[in-house]
Each structure stands twice: as structure tokens, then as C-alpha cells.
Design an enzyme around this catalytic site. Sequence first.
Site, PDB file in Angstrom:
ATOM      1  N   ASP A   1       0.975  -1.431   0.464  1.00 25.71           N
ATOM      2  CA  ASP A   1       0.053  -0.197   0.187  1.00 25.71           C
ATOM      3  C   ASP A   1       0.977   1.042   0.096  1.00 25.71           C
ATOM      4  OD1 ASP A   1      -2.449   1.299   0.086  1.00 25.71           O
ATOM      5  OD2 ASP A   1      -2.457   1.916   1.974  1.00 25.71           O
TER       6      ASP A   1
ATOM      7  N   HIS B   1      -4.458  14.014   0.213  1.00 22.96           N
ATOM      8  CA  HIS B   1      -3.773  12.960   1.329  1.00 22.96           C
ATOM      9  C   HIS B   1      -2.812  13.497   2.221  1.00 22.96           C
ATOM     10  CE1 HIS B   1      -4.593   9.592   4.371  1.00 22.96           C
ATOM     11  NE2 HIS B   1      -3.614   9.596   4.144  1.00 22.96           N
TER      12      HIS B   1
ATOM     13  N   GLU C   1     -10.220   3.796   4.033  1.00 25.09           N
ATOM     14  CA  GLU C   1      -9.156   4.888   2.947  1.00 25.09           C
ATOM     15  C   GLU C   1      -9.812   4.722   1.634  1.00 25.09           C
ATOM     16  OE1 GLU C   1      -4.654   4.322   3.934  1.00 25.09           O
ATOM     17  OE2 GLU C   1      -5.126   5.942   5.362  1.00 25.09           O
TER      18      GLU C   1
ATOM     19  N   GLU D   1      -9.664   4.123  -1.981  1.00 21.44           N
ATOM     20  CA  GLU D   1      -7.932   3.593  -2.836  1.00 21.44           C
ATOM     21  C   GLU D   1      -8.872   2.667  -4.271  1.00 21.44           C
ATOM     22  OE1 GLU D   1      -5.282   2.406  -0.894  1.00 21.44           O
ATOM     23  OE2 GLU D   1      -5.239   2.761   1.143  1.00 21.44           O
TER      24      GLU D   1
ATOM     25  N   ASP E   1      -9.434   0.628   2.094  1.00 15.35           N
ATOM     26  CA  ASP E   1      -7.999   0.472   3.302  1.00 15.35           C
ATOM     27  C   ASP E   1      -8.266   0.508   5.036  1.00 15.35           C
ATOM     28  OD1 ASP E   1      -5.259  -0.099   4.421  1.00 15.35           O
ATOM     29  OD2 ASP E   1      -4.507   1.371   3.629  1.00 15.35           O
TER      30      ASP E   1
ATOM     31  N   ARG F   1      -6.646   4.612  13.199  1.00 18.42           N
ATOM     32  CA  ARG F   1      -6.607   5.481  13.461  1.00 18.42           C
ATOM     33  C   ARG F   1      -5.570   5.786  14.952  1.00 18.42           C
ATOM     34  NH1 ARG F   1      -5.185   5.896   8.410  1.00 18.42           N
ATOM     35  NH2 ARG F   1      -6.812   6.572   7.126  1.00 18.42           N
TER      36      ARG F   1
ATOM     37  N   GLN G   1      -2.463   3.065  14.180  1.00 17.49           N
ATOM     38  CA  GLN G   1      -1.299   3.814  14.211  1.00 17.49           C
ATOM     39  C   GLN G   1      -0.391   4.592  14.866  1.00 17.49           C
ATOM     40  OE1 GLN G   1      -2.472   4.176  10.076  1.00 17.49           O
ATOM     41  NE2 GLN G   1      -1.397   5.207   9.858  1.00 17.49           N
TER      42      GLN G   1
ATOM     43  N   LYS H   1      -3.488  -1.707  10.168  1.00 17.13           N
ATOM     44  CA  LYS H   1      -3.649  -1.412   8.813  1.00 17.13           C
ATOM     45  C   LYS H   1      -4.031  -2.912   8.657  1.00 17.13           C
ATOM     46  CE  LYS H   1      -2.694   2.156   6.760  1.00 17.13           C
ATOM     47  NZ  LYS H   1      -3.330   3.161   6.178  1.00 17.13           N
TER      48      LYS H   1
ATOM     49  N   THR I   1      -8.913  -5.135   4.265  1.00 16.71           N
ATOM     50  CA  THR I   1      -8.851  -4.494   2.990  1.00 16.71           C
ATOM     51  C   THR I   1     -10.160  -5.049   2.422  1.00 16.71           C
ATOM     52  OG1 THR I   1      -6.139  -3.750   3.786  1.00 16.71           O
ATOM     53  CG2 THR I   1      -7.291  -3.288   0.612  1.00 16.71           C
TER      54      THR I   1
ATOM     55  N   GLU J   1      -9.411  12.637   7.639  1.00 17.87           N
ATOM     56  CA  GLU J   1      -9.612  14.007   7.177  1.00 17.87           C
ATOM     57  C   GLU J   1     -10.511  14.781   7.291  1.00 17.87           C
ATOM     58  OE1 GLU J   1      -6.696  13.335   3.353  1.00 17.87           O
ATOM     59  OE2 GLU J   1      -7.459  11.855   3.894  1.00 17.87           O
TER      60      GLU J   1
HETATM   61 MN    MN Z   1      -3.959   2.966   2.650  1.00 21.03          MN
END
Ligand code: MN
Length: 421
Positions: free
Chosen positions: A129, A136, A202, A204, A234, A238, A241, A254, A258, A364
Amino acid sequence: MSLMKSWVESANSVDAPFPLNNLPCGVFSAKGTASEDEPHCGMAIGDFVLDVTALEAEGLLRLDGGPLLDVPFWNAVMEAGPEVWASLRAQITGLLKAGASKRFLVEDHLVALKKARLEMPFLVSEYTDFYAGRHHATNVGTMFRGAENALPPNWLHIPIGYNGRASSVVVSGTEVRRPWGQVKGPDHAVPAFQPSRRFDIELEMGAVVGVPSEGPVTVAEADAMIFGYVLLNDWSARDIQAWEYQPLGPFQAKATATTISPWVVMKAALEPFRVSTPPREVPLLPHLQEPGPMLYDIALEVGLTPAGGAETVISRTNYREMYYSTAQQLAHHTTSGCPMNAGDLLGSGTISGPDKDSRGSLLELSWGGKEPIPVAGGTRTFIEDNDTLTLRGHAQGDGYTIGFGDCAGKVIPALSDPYAR
Ligand code: MN
């Protein structure tokens, strides 16, 4: 390129996601069909999936080196390379186009999509990834390091990535259980082990490698290796992380899941939609420069649906917002000599646009949880239990649409005690 007409009437409307121009690759099973006991490979056309495993078994489809479709995954076709991909598309187009003479032989192999259960379309050999969206990276960097140091010093020179877990990739519709993990405690206090409170998406795109490589490849060679694209979510914890990622990057945050869309849209279907990456702020080293446009104009959106509630579209953006293309990422991936294999999955990185409502993650959208966003029946900072998150994407052609199918997952509550036996 305009709409290619099919005798499958539902494939011919301007907003149908699966016209003859698309022919995406999936794996399905359906009660009362040949795929009931073991899933078959299929290609979506209109409101149907065409059983290409059956077509090949009956000799209506012949692929060099075949049979390649007698297993419930597309890896053998992917590894067979661009000539086989083109031959597959040409033969299926010939069978499905308006006025096709073999229509009466093919009709029996159409299964209604609403009766089909869609499975993982390919075996994921490995999953990488990236972090290649400038908006971002700027947003996240601003939240954590301040606007002046938002982009790390390497960011404008290489597409940053990390090695993910192939074992965690699931197909759309799979429920995702909220993970437990270790999170930072108050200063100098012991950390806590608890269910993630900042579970996120996420938005993607995922690229699927077809042709394997040994040793470094150019950006042009990398582009030629790519079989097709999927939508990719994904899922990211948070809070886990933030505690674990320094200095080696994401790990357990993560690794829960996914999610990918059920259809791999072949690169050939996306050719009319190629666009260039944005202007380079600083020139890239020669081995990462692109010989042509290698992004795609794909409109993307994210819907959030609370349990029993209505969906709110919380973000709208476009794949063309990325700073690096997948071809550049794949070329970079091989610079060390790292071998790539059929079934390698490359996440683009979160695709955020320049505007507030075009951000590709809740981190975000809610600005680190400080600015809740409105959804049907309330607000959200991060995902709540039993929310369903749905990614959608399409390319808009002249009188036709290229769709990917929904990439959806419902977040179910954490276990009460993950170590209970
Ligand atoms: Mn990602």
C-alpha cells in the site's frame, strides 16, 4: 470510443456499469447453475455474469496455454500476459456483440447478477500500500506535524509505501470486525489495550499485477505488467496506528482487513480514460519519470449508511488527483530487485481531492475528529458499529459507463474479549 452494442440489452444503456466496453473479471457462484458447487470465473455484461469457465470448457473460448479458467480465480489468465488478455477480450466481444452468430450457444451461460454470489476474483499473492496522494499526505501531515512540515522530505521524490498483508484482503460484502489494539496512554503512563475508537476508511484504487518481474523495471514496463484495477478500502485504526507507526510504519492498524470490489476492470477498458499525473513540483529522477499518461479519470465516492438508516455520500473525488501513478509505484517497487508476481495487489494510497468534501478518509473529513460531519440521523468523526461504508467508482465514456461494482463493508462490533477461549 463509443458504446459497443451487445445483444444483452441491459448492457446498452448509458449508465449501465457493465457494457461490452467493460468486460470486468470476477468469480461467482449461483444456485441451480454449473457454479453451484465450485465458483466459476465470470465477466459482467449488463445485468448478467457470463460464465467464462463454462465457455472455455465447451470450446467456445480458447486461450493460449489453456485451460486457464478451470479454477475459481483469474491468476493464470493474469500471468499469461497481454496477448492472452487481448485475445480473451476479442473473443468475448465477438460472442456478445449485437448480431453475434453464436448468441444461441452463449445465452445459456448468462447468470443474473442478482442471483450470483461474488467471491474474491483472484488470489492475492502479496499486498503493498502506498501514500501517494498529495492532498491526503498534506492533510495528514498538517494534522500531525504542522503545515510547514506536512510532506516528509522524501515525498516529492519517491512514492512511499509499506508491505501489507495479502491474507487480510477480502471481497466486497465481507463484514469487518472492529479490531482491538494497543493505544497510547496518557503521557508516561502504560498504554491501553482496547477496541479501536478511531476506526476509519481509506478510499483507494488497487492495481493488480499480471506479468511477473525479476529485477528493476521501467515505468513503461511496469504499466505493461498491470492486468487491471479494483476499488480498494484500506481499513485503518488511527489510534492503533498513531502509537505503533514510528519508526517502521503501519502494522496492526492496517492488518484487520482491506476490502476490494468484486470486479477487476482490465486495463484495456480504461485506455480511453488515461490522464497525466499533475505537474511535478521537483523533477523526478529519470527512472521514475513517466513516458505518457498513466493515471485514469475515474470518479469516486464514499457512502456511509448507519444501521437501519439512509446513506449519506460523505466524499466525492477522482483517481486523477494522485501525484504518482501505479506504474511509477510498481517501477519504484522493483528498484531493489524485489520480484513481483501475478496477483500482487498495489494500493494507490488514499485519494483525496483539494476540497473539504473530496477527502478520502474520515480522519481528514472530520479533521482528526475535531469537526464531526453530518450523516443521516446524526454526525460522525470515525466509524461507528454497524455502519456500512461503500466505495463506488466509474469512468464516463461517450454514451457509456465503466463501473467496478460496489466495494462495501459493514463494521461489526468488537469482541467483548478477544482472548476469551
Ligand atoms: Mn492506505
